[in-house]
Design an enzyme around this catalytic site. Structure first.
Site, PDB file in Angstrom:
ATOM      1  N   ASP A   1      35.824  82.667  13.008  1.00 17.38           N
ATOM      2  CA  ASP A   1      36.439  83.686  13.690  1.00 17.38           C
ATOM      3  C   ASP A   1      37.980  83.870  12.955  1.00 17.38           C
ATOM      4  OD1 ASP A   1      34.524  84.671  15.279  1.00 17.38           O
ATOM      5  OD2 ASP A   1      35.343  82.971  16.923  1.00 17.38           O
TER       6      ASP A   1
ATOM      7  N   CYS B   1      28.136  70.587  37.449  1.00  8.33           N
ATOM      8  CA  CYS B   1      29.114  71.314  36.888  1.00  8.33           C
ATOM      9  C   CYS B   1      30.536  70.984  37.543  1.00  8.33           C
ATOM     10  CB  CYS B   1      28.954  72.732  36.730  1.00  8.33           C
ATOM     11  SG  CYS B   1      29.016  73.660  38.420  1.00  8.33           S
TER      12      CYS B   1
ATOM     13  N   CYS C   1      32.850  64.719  25.916  1.00 10.16           N
ATOM     14  CA  CYS C   1      31.822  64.401  25.041  1.00 10.16           C
ATOM     15  C   CYS C   1      32.024  64.528  23.266  1.00 10.16           C
ATOM     16  CB  CYS C   1      30.380  65.528  25.186  1.00 10.16           C
ATOM     17  SG  CYS C   1      30.619  67.142  25.014  1.00 10.16           S
TER      18      CYS C   1
ATOM     19  N   GLU D   1      14.602  82.492  45.832  1.00  9.67           N
ATOM     20  CA  GLU D   1      14.233  83.277  44.537  1.00  9.67           C
ATOM     21  C   GLU D   1      14.423  84.735  44.684  1.00  9.67           C
ATOM     22  OE1 GLU D   1      10.149  81.468  44.597  1.00  9.67           O
ATOM     23  OE2 GLU D   1      10.587  80.336  42.794  1.00  9.67           O
TER      24      GLU D   1
ATOM     25  N   ASN E   1      37.434  66.858  15.623  1.00 13.54           N
ATOM     26  CA  ASN E   1      36.182  66.379  15.874  1.00 13.54           C
ATOM     27  C   ASN E   1      35.082  67.401  16.575  1.00 13.54           C
ATOM     28  OD1 ASN E   1      34.232  64.267  15.424  1.00 13.54           O
ATOM     29  ND2 ASN E   1      34.336  63.943  17.440  1.00 13.54           N
TER      30      ASN E   1
ATOM     31  N   CYS F   1      24.625  72.553  43.087  1.00 14.41           N
ATOM     32  CA  CYS F   1      23.894  71.199  42.799  1.00 14.41           C
ATOM     33  C   CYS F   1      25.052  70.319  42.181  1.00 14.41           C
ATOM     34  CB  CYS F   1      23.134  71.292  41.604  1.00 14.41           C
ATOM     35  SG  CYS F   1      23.725  71.687  40.004  1.00 14.41           S
TER      36      CYS F   1
ATOM     37  N   PHE G   1      15.507  74.833  39.517  1.00 10.89           N
ATOM     38  CA  PHE G   1      14.891  76.238  39.144  1.00 10.89           C
ATOM     39  C   PHE G   1      13.478  76.350  38.798  1.00 10.89           C
ATOM     40  CE2 PHE G   1      19.432  75.600  37.498  1.00 10.89           C
ATOM     41  CZ  PHE G   1      20.014  76.206  38.564  1.00 10.89           C
TER      42      PHE G   1
ATOM     43  N   GLY H   1      40.491  72.522  10.429  1.00  4.85           N
ATOM     44  CA  GLY H   1      39.227  72.118  10.500  1.00  4.85           C
ATOM     45  C   GLY H   1      38.386  73.468  10.524  1.00  4.85           C
TER      46      GLY H   1
HETATM   47  C1  LIG Z   1      31.555  74.758  21.630  1.00  2.49           C
HETATM   48  C2  LIG Z   1      32.133  74.968  20.139  1.00  2.49           C
HETATM   49  C3  LIG Z   1      32.670  76.406  20.422  1.00  2.49           C
HETATM   50  C4  LIG Z   1      32.946  76.835  19.014  1.00  2.49           C
HETATM   51  N1  LIG Z   1      33.585  78.101  18.969  1.00  2.49           N
HETATM   52  C5  LIG Z   1      33.942  78.730  17.664  1.00  2.49           C
HETATM   53  C6  LIG Z   1      34.440  79.901  17.764  1.00  2.49           C
HETATM   54  O1  LIG Z   1      34.188  80.738  18.756  1.00  2.49           O
HETATM   55  N2  LIG Z   1      34.716  80.429  16.231  1.00  2.49           N
HETATM   56  C7  LIG Z   1      34.730  79.555  15.600  1.00  2.49           C
HETATM   57  O2  LIG Z   1      35.276  80.060  14.228  1.00  2.49           O
HETATM   58  N3  LIG Z   1      34.328  78.372  15.682  1.00  2.49           N
HETATM   59  C8  LIG Z   1      34.380  77.904  16.726  1.00  2.49           C
HETATM   60  N4  LIG Z   1      33.595  76.625  16.628  1.00  2.49           N
HETATM   61  C9  LIG Z   1      33.822  75.582  15.653  1.00  2.49           C
HETATM   62  C10 LIG Z   1      34.915  74.684  15.607  1.00  2.49           C
HETATM   63  O3  LIG Z   1      35.286  74.525  16.845  1.00  2.49           O
HETATM   64  C11 LIG Z   1      36.139  75.101  14.824  1.00  2.49           C
HETATM   65  O4  LIG Z   1      35.606  75.249  13.355  1.00  2.49           O
HETATM   66  C12 LIG Z   1      37.492  74.140  14.638  1.00  2.49           C
HETATM   67  O5  LIG Z   1      38.338  74.814  14.514  1.00  2.49           O
HETATM   68  C13 LIG Z   1      37.273  72.870  14.026  1.00  2.49           C
HETATM   69  O6  LIG Z   1      38.268  72.066  13.921  1.00  2.49           O
HETATM   70  P1  LIG Z   1      38.372  70.513  14.409  1.00  2.49           P
HETATM   71  O7  LIG Z   1      39.681  70.355  14.288  1.00  2.49           O
HETATM   72  O8  LIG Z   1      37.631  70.226  15.499  1.00  2.49           O
HETATM   73  O9  LIG Z   1      37.621  70.203  13.065  1.00  2.49           O
HETATM   74  P2  LIG Z   1      36.654  68.778  12.677  1.00  2.49           P
HETATM   75  O10 LIG Z   1      35.390  68.783  13.522  1.00  2.49           O
HETATM   76  O11 LIG Z   1      37.721  67.778  12.986  1.00  2.49           O
HETATM   77  O12 LIG Z   1      36.704  69.038  11.114  1.00  2.49           O
HETATM   78  C14 LIG Z   1      35.940  69.990  10.595  1.00  2.49           C
HETATM   79  C15 LIG Z   1      35.729  69.989   9.016  1.00  2.49           C
HETATM   80  O13 LIG Z   1      37.348  69.914   8.643  1.00  2.49           O
HETATM   81  C16 LIG Z   1      37.412  69.030   7.623  1.00  2.49           C
HETATM   82  N5  LIG Z   1      39.020  69.034   7.899  1.00  2.49           N
HETATM   83  C17 LIG Z   1      39.884  68.776   8.932  1.00  2.49           C
HETATM   84  N6  LIG Z   1      41.110  68.972   8.651  1.00  2.49           N
HETATM   85  C18 LIG Z   1      41.051  68.754   7.403  1.00  2.49           C
HETATM   86  C19 LIG Z   1      42.171  68.780   6.499  1.00  2.49           C
HETATM   87  N7  LIG Z   1      43.498  68.772   7.043  1.00  2.49           N
HETATM   88  N8  LIG Z   1      41.923  68.909   5.415  1.00  2.49           N
HETATM   89  C20 LIG Z   1      40.683  68.829   4.774  1.00  2.49           C
HETATM   90  N9  LIG Z   1      39.817  68.846   5.362  1.00  2.49           N
HETATM   91  C21 LIG Z   1      39.835  68.984   6.932  1.00  2.49           C
HETATM   92  C22 LIG Z   1      36.650  67.912   8.229  1.00  2.49           C
HETATM   93  O14 LIG Z   1      36.550  67.020   7.131  1.00  2.49           O
HETATM   94  C23 LIG Z   1      35.405  68.593   8.524  1.00  2.49           C
HETATM   95  O15 LIG Z   1      34.850  68.753   7.472  1.00  2.49           O
HETATM   96  C24 LIG Z   1      33.060  76.002  17.843  1.00  2.49           C
HETATM   97  C25 LIG Z   1      32.780  74.749  18.157  1.00  2.49           C
HETATM   98  C26 LIG Z   1      32.294  74.287  19.293  1.00  2.49           C
HETATM   99  C27 LIG Z   1      31.967  72.717  19.407  1.00  2.49           C
HETATM  100  S1  FES Z   2      26.565  73.895  41.186  1.00  6.90           S
HETATM  101 FE1  FES Z   2      25.173  73.232  39.935  1.00  6.90          FE
HETATM  102  S2  FES Z   2      25.313  73.845  37.838  1.00  6.90           S
HETATM  103 FE2  FES Z   2      27.185  74.502  39.036  1.00  6.90          FE
HETATM  104  S1  FES Z   3      28.774  67.801  27.920  1.00  5.47           S
HETATM  105 FE1  FES Z   3      30.737  68.068  27.169  1.00  5.47          FE
HETATM  106  S2  FES Z   3      30.586  70.087  27.060  1.00  5.47           S
HETATM  107 FE2  FES Z   3      28.665  69.848  27.566  1.00  5.47          FE
END
Ligand SMILES: Cc1cc2nc3c(=O)[nH]c(=O)nc-3n(C[C@H](O)[C@H](O)[C@H](O)COP(=O)(O)OP(=O)(O)OC[C@H]3O[C@@H](n4cnc5c(N)ncnc54)[C@H](O)[C@@H]3O)c2cc1C
Ligand code: FES
Ligand code: FES
Length: 1386
Positions: A419, A119, A76, A1318, A320, A116, A854, A409
């Protein structure tokens, strides 16, 4: 390099080459799989990386190293363009029912790890990827791999147990066990329908043969067998079949010996053609452009600069995971995305003289692996910050995210709760940038790098190239900390990193960086400066605590809320750091840490999960084809594990189908001044805007009261209410257009919380009252009295499949067919007919299965299906809608939050004399089922106790949040918790143990409830209680807990047992009915239909078991296709745990009729088979279909006369839980839970135990973790898995034991079974009260002996703040009303 031409997208999916010369870069991999390739196995659960339902494996080939890498990833969040020249494997690619299941699919199904099933494909793919990388993982590897997967049904235990069989340890253990029993007939491989079936001595029955001369199973008949066993036991021999003449107790829900072997050499290979293509030429820049989005992926810095020069406003993207969420949830638009994931210079990671250099695109998983590998080679002292990073990465998101997210990122996003940033700052890292002209510069990642919330000092034309993390020096110490709502896959509430350079015991230098305390990561500069030159001793600690308290402040109402807690965490973290340095330093001038204080620094000890499940086996003489009582696998489990199971949104699109998106209110209470859809309607692909004016019938809906508008007319009464809907060619256009609909509001002041509603007396009528005896006299005769209140928060259903529906208007006669994910087909039918203004027979509702319900898909699914039907009627074309997770959470309501205000009188020895209580529920903007929920809550107030004098009121508060609704337990868990809290308060007041108080007040045999229902099951409650105490070894463990608490100051344990007495049945008598329709076809196959919906609870499986027993034919002769209103009409919702009871009886009645009709043929030719009898009866013109109808013999409760019995019977149970809390952070772990439950004679012990475990873990979420937060203006702030946390894999008890009470057939219900869906949920209250015990122990150490209020959920914040100590005292709660809170609770 050409930026003019578009490339052809090439990737391999499940071994097939996919080429697309016109790819839409807006698509995610998930949309591409589901919409374009029609691979619907991967599911959309959230769209934001938080649930793992979309997990796939992405494999890539490195032409330089010739290495193939497999990673799990969230489809996703993966842009489709990102998989160019890669291989994607989905759940469909590893096995299927037709071609054979993969062991990963088979084991989750056979181990009962799929309920279900929504997941399941994601979990299968996470496990599959793990095995591709590691053929013999450990249990820790398995738990880690599931950090990014959620399941709302199973409680995780069966998944872990099933997959444990892949571990090396398991294989060794299994071998040992096998050797020790090698000759026992009971462990031979023969199976019946995937289940273990006892056999006789000869091969006739099931083919299992015993080779043990002395085996009891060799005896001729049952009596001989039992005698043989008893004799053999008295001779000191152990027989596996022994149970003193009773039915045997089994501990095996599945037989690993049945699993096919896992042979890693048989895995599909990486596509050779792709290797050839990749080998053939150097990696090149690729570009894809369509629908307003250009996506470019350069492969080196030079190309990157050129691209950026060409597109100065382009946005860089790496994994992303941040941008993807921004696009999905914040609706950000980036016309040009430039992927840096393949830029070589950004992918280097290496050690250098000063430390490690990490390219900005290096993924977090690679960093973890690299650091771990090198930490083994480098001296420990150099690696202290590396160790902190590795530790922290474990708690950073889930593996799917870490596998793709780049470190750059994270840094550039600059989230205040990143973190990594605190660690990188404290470690003194530098960042290297290069601009588009090739000019490089280096900046320290110090506080000034971040210039504001998510802003930094990087220039617009710069790219982050790498991060340099220095080695730590010999004299340096380094530690990092994080506290989140949930341990796994959650963002921090506060995190911190500390570095101190100690020369001897004097501070030479230090850094302290905190996340979650300001709009940016913040360093405590004043404190850092103050300690330079100071001795590292207690006085430094005291001064730092004072200094940090003054420096790291948060104003009341600061963004994020929880200000006192967050400030306390800052001090707690430093205190932990201080002690850990003292522990690891050998310097004699550094204070020694007392044994008791070491508890501040050691982490929770979480051993591998272990569990037992005990249930009664079938009788020896039960027919081998009779499946009742056997742990049959859920009949859809294999389809669910292979991704073949079809949910509503998996149904193939109808020709001409359009998509509908809802326009939701953004205001909690406001007049609608006008709605303008002009711009939306002018968009290409938009067909219509629908609102209340388009409703041909009634715009008013609702089950009990029709008090809710389908589409708001002139006023909105909650955020999330439907104002209108857009119909468009596809989801993307429809949603974009829906956002363009302008609504002008005139704000009114909303009522959001229960307390607001009480102040304004905003209640739905009637106000309920139940009385018994005379409370005034009761209070007069009481020795003691307690007055107080308790709040229990709401709970989001968080079914993994969001509300979804397809409406298909038929060409003739206004007929409408609706595929709806609903628990209540009849309500959907009547609601749709009413809004369309047609008769009920013009609407047919069809439901195959739900991805969890549920209670949340009982009434609240009707808003969507009715709106869809109106829109489909208007445009005359099939329409589809599946709500996005945030829409679903914002609009569909939750379990009711409750407030209980009570006064209880009791004797000195703790016997309750009198109770006056008011229950208030937050019912939201419409009545929905709130009245029935309140009735149930009042009926269950007393739980298992005798209450002589009661005066109880129930108020349903009318507020401006979305209408709250049914949820597993239906008001009972809230009422039970309040009553158990009273027990806890009374015991505190009397100075007696909680168990004594509970036992003293237990209902006795012959006693009735306070509303005068006689209870026949009191003795079973007592049995559950006693067995639970015994099985859990309660007494011994209680002493151990006390000893642990004596020895440890900062970790405390608590142990608690609670009982459960649960009334079963709908309180509305007319609903207590079930219906079935059974057809036998000429070939003898049976089609079974009934009124119940399959939503994971195994209803279809159980009903087939009942039919199989009644017709005396094997279960594989019987099939249930779906539930629909034109097959079985006028049904009750699938709810209240009674669907097996009601439909089961109806199935039995229908099957008995048919069985009787075939009797003459059986008698005539007893030696023939079922098919012969059916064929003969067919020729004789016998009707081969029958209906069954059942109504529960129930008087019901008359609220006017306050007489009658609302429940058919009671289910009882008990649970003991032990927890350990971290008094400094509020974190906790459940060490062990033991449950004993009465389910009568289980129809299917695997399903029933699955319900118990799943219900318990859902209850655990309710009482400890899950919490909605609202803005003061009524916006839901917790609209997705990112902010709303349900329990994850590692939240389950480390030891989890479930036993079903044996020898308790229940005569009132089909197959002597009892309801189970339940009741067990409340047993998680044992965790809540164990936490309360642990907090009490902590407070005692601080000299606080008084009782204290603990509301539910017992979150980390509440636990920490209740463990009052010198740190928390520094932050007294701000006075309500003196500031605007950041969030409120409803
Ligand atoms: C489900 C989920 C859980 C998460 N949990 C945590 C967590 O526990 N702790 C935490 O700290 N974060 C968490 N995050 C946030 C995120 O995952 C992190 O910040 C991750 O490291 C972003 O990296 P990315 O490569 O996906 O960034 P992207 O989404 O690709 O980019 C993020 C930003 O960085 C910029 N960028 C990327 N690379 C460069 C580059 N080389 N130079 C300049 N700009 C750049 C992009 O333009 C954008 O603005 C979570 C996100 C999700 C979706
Ligand atoms: S079996 Fe329903 S969410 Fe896992
Ligand atoms: S649908 Fe992709 S993580 Fe929930």
């Amino acid at each position: 390099m050409s930026l003019k031409e578009n490339n052809v997208l090439i990737f391999f999916c499940n071994g097939q080459k996919i080429t697309d010369d016109n790819v839409d870069p807006n698509l995610t991999l998930l949309s591409y799989l589901r919409l374009k390739l029609r691979l619907t196995g991967s599911k959309l659960g959230c769209g934001e990386g938080g649930c793992g339902a979309c997990t796939v494996m992405i494999s890539s080939y490195d032409r330089l190293t010739k290495k193939i890498t497999h990673i799990s990833a969230n489809a996703c969040l993966t842009p489709i363009c990102q998989v160019h020249m890669m291989a994607v494997t989905t759940v469909e690619g590893i096995g299927s029912i037709k071609d054979g299941l993969h062991p990963v699919q088979e084991r989750i199904a056979k181990a009962h790890g799929s309920q279900c099933g929504f997941c399941t494909p994601g979990i299968v793919m996470s496990m599959y990827t793990l095995l591709r990388n590691n053929h013999q993982p450990t249990m820790t590897d398995i738990e880690d791999t599931f950090q990014g997967n959620l399941c709302r049904c199973t409680g995780y235990r069966p998944i872990l147990e099933g997959y444990r069989t892949f571990t090396k340890d398991y294989q060794n253990d299994a071998l040992d066990e096998y050797k020790s029993q090698a000759n026992c007939c009971q462990i031979r491989d023969d199976v019946n329908n995937g289940n273990h079936v006892r056999s006789s001595k000869d091969e006739g029955l099931n083919g299992r043969q015993c080779y043990q001369v002395n085996c009891c199973q060799m005896q001729d008949d049952l009596k001989n067998r039992e005698e043989h066993c008893v004799n053999s036991q008295s001779n000191g021999n152990k027989c596996c079949m022994i149970s003193n003449g009773k039915r045997q107790i089994s501990t095996k829900l599945f037989q690993p010996s049945e699993f096919m072997e896992y042979d890693p050499t048989q895995e599909k290979i990486f596509p050779p053609e792709l290797i050839l293509m990749l080998e053939k030429e150097e990696p090149k820049l690729v570009k894809f452009e369509r629908n307003g989005l250009t996506w470019i992926r350069p492969v080196n810095l030079l190309q990157l600069s050129a691209v950026r020069n060409n597109f100065p406003n382009s946005k860089l993207v790496s994994g992303n995971t941040e941008i993807g969420v921004d696009v999905k949830l914040k609706k950000m638009q980036y016309p040009v995305l430039v992927s840096v994931s393949h830029v070589t210079e950004l992918n280097n990671i290496y050690l250098c003289e000063t430390g490690v250099s990490i390219g900005a695109s290096v993924t977090l998983s690679r960093i973890e692996d690299f650091l771990k590998e090198n930490m083994d080679k480098l001296p420990d002292f150099q690696c202290k910050s590396f160790a902190a990073i590795v530790d922290m990465l474990h708690w950073f998101a889930g593996q799917q995210i870490r596998n793709v997210a780049g470190i750059g990122g994270n840094i550039i996003t600059g989230s205040p709760i990143s973190d990594l940033n605190p660690i990188l700052m404290a470690a003194g890292c530098t960042l290297d940038f290069a601009d588009t002209k090739g000019v490089h510069r280096s900046l320290p990642i110090a506080e000034q790098f971040y210039t504001g919330y998510r802003k930094n000092a990087m220039k617009a034309n710069e790219t982050l190239i790498s991060i340099n993390i220095p080695y730590t020096k010999k004299t340096e110490h380094f530690k990092a900390f994080k506290q989140a709502h949930r341990r796994d896959d959650d963002i921090a509430i506060v995190n911190a990193a500390f570095r101190v350079d100690l020369h001897d015991e004097v501070v030479h230098d230090s850094s302290m960086a905190f996340g979650g305390m300001a709009p940016t990561t913040k360093m405590a500069k004043q404190t850092m400066n103050k300690i330079i030159g100071r001795h590292w001793d207690k006085s430094l600690l005291d001064d730092v605590i004072v200094s940090l308290a003054n420096e790291m402040t948060l104003a009341p109402g600061a963004p994020g809320g929880m200000t006192e807690y967050r400030q306390s965490l800052v001090l707690s973290f430093f205190f932990k750091f201080y002690l850990s340095i003292n522990q690891e330093t050998c310097n004699k001038n550094i204070p020694k840490v007392s044994p008791s204080d070491t508890s501040a620094t050691f982490p929770f000890k979480r051993d591998e999960v272990k569990s037992t499940q005990m249930f009664q086996e079938i009788a020896n003489d039960q027919s081998p084809i009779d499946p009742v009582g056997r742990p049959l696998v859920h009949l859809s489990a294999y389809q669910q594990a292979t991704g073949e199971a079809v949910y509503v949104d998996d149904i193939v699109a109808f020709q001409n189908e359009l998509y509908m998106a809802v326009v939701l209110s953004k205001k909690a209470l406001a007049k609608i001044k006008y709605v303008d859809a002009t711009s939306a309607l002018s968009m290409r692909g938009v067909h219509a805007f629908i609102d209340h004016k388009d409703v041909p019938g009634s715009n008013l809906i609702g089950e009990i009261e029709q008090d809710e508008e389908l589409f708001a007319t002139d006023k909105v009464t909650c955020v999330g209410q439907y104002i209108g809907a857009i119909v468009a060619d596809n989801q993307e256009i429809a949603q974009r257009a829906a956002r363009m609909v302008r609504v002008e509001y005139q704000d009114l002041e909303p009522i959001l919380s229960i307390k607001d509603a009480i102040a304004k007396e905003s209640y739905f009528k009637p106000i309920y009252r139940l009385e018994k005896g005379n409370v005034t006299n009761g209070f007069e005769s009481s020795d003691k009295m307690i007055e107080g209140e308790m709040r229990i928060g709401e709970q989001e259903h968080f079914y993994l499949e969001t509300q979804s529906c397809i409406a298909v208007p038929k060409q003739e006669e206004d007929f409408m067919e609706v595929f709806s994910a609903t628990q209540d087909l009849q309500l959907a039918q009547t609601t749709i007919a009413n809004v369309l203004g047609v008769k009920y027979h013009k609407v047919n509702i069809r439901t195959k299965r739900l991805g969890g319900g549920f209670g949340g898909k009982e009434t609240r699914s009707c808003n969507l299906s009715a709106a869809l039907a109106v829109a489909a009627r208007r445009v005359g074309r099939p329409l589809r809608c599946m709500l996005d997770r945030d829409e679903d959470m914002a609009s569909t309501g939750t379990r009711h939050a409750f407030l209980g205000r009570y006064k209880v009188g009791f004797s000195n020895d703790g016997k309750i004399q009198s109770l006056k209580i008011c229950l208030y529920s937050n019912s939201g903007n419409a009545l929905d089922l709130s009245a029935s929920v309140m009735e149930c809550a009042l009926f269950h107030l007393q739980n298992a106790y005798h209450l002589p004098n009661v005066d109880a009121y129930g108020y349903c508060c009318k507020t401006n949040i979305p209408s709250n609704t049914a949820f597993r337990g239906f008001g009972r868990p809230q009422a039970f918790l309040i009553m158990e809290n009273l027990m806890s308060e009374i015991s505190f007041s009397c100075g007696m143990t909680k168990n004594m108080i509970r036992e003293l007040n237990f209902l006795q045999v012959g006693q009735s409830t306070y509303y005068n229902q006689k209870i026949d099951e009191v003795h079973l409650l007592k049995r559950c209680w006693d067995e639970c105490l015994e099985k859990s070894d309660y007494e011994v463990r209680q002493s151990k807990v006390a000893e642990f608490n004596r020895l440890h100051r900062w970790k405390k344990r608590g142990l608690s047992i609670i009982p459960l007495l649960y009334g079963v049945g709908f309180t509305e008598v007319f609903m207590n009915k079930g219906a079935a329709f059974v057809i036998i076809y000429q070939d003898g196959s049976v089609l079974l239909s009934h009124g119940g919906v399959e939503m994971g609870q195994g209803l279809y499986t159980k009903m087939i078991q009942v039919a199989s027993r009644t017709l005396k034919i094997p279960s594989d002769q019987i099939f249930t296709d779906e539930t629909s209103t034109n097959k079985v009409p006028n049904t009750s919702p699938t709810a209240g745990s009674v669907s097996s009871d009601l439909n089961g009886m109806a199935v039995k009645i229908a099957c008995e009729k048919l069985y009787k009709r075939l009797e003459p043929y059986r008698k005539q030719k007893p030696d023939k088979t079922w098919s012969d009898w059916v064929a003969a009866s067919y020729m004789d013109r016998v009707s081969l279909f029958a209906t069954g109808f059942y109504k529960t013999p129930l008087t019901g409760f008359d609220w006017n006369t306050k007489t009658g019995e609302p429940f058919h019977y009671f289910t009882s149970g008990a649970a003991v839980s032990e927890v350990e809390i971290d008094c400094l952070t509020g974190d906790h772990v459940v060490l062990r839970t033991d449950i004993v439950m009465d389910v009568g004679d289980s129809i299917n012990p695997a399903i029933d135990i699955g319900q118990i475990e799943g219900g318990f873990i859902q209850g655990y979420g309710l009482f400890t973790l899950e919490e909605h937060r609202w803005s003061p203006s009524g916006q839901l702030l917790t609209k997705g898995p990112g902010f709303y946390k349900i329990p994850s894999f590692t939240d389950i008890p480390v030891e989890f034991n479930v036993s079903l009470l044996d020898g308790v057939p229940h005569t009132k219900v089909v197959c002597s079974s009892k309801a189970i869906g339940e009741p067990p949920l409340f047993l998680a209250g044992s965790v809540f009260f164990a936490i309360k015990e642990a907090i009490l122990a902590s407070r005692k150490d601080c000299g606080i002996e008084s009782s204290f209020r603990l509301d539910s959920p017992a979150t980390a914040e509440r636990i920490r703040m209740a463990c009052s100590d010198t740190f928390t005292e520094k932050f007294p709660p701000s006075v309500p009303g003196t500031f605007t809170p950041f969030f409120i609770r409803s």
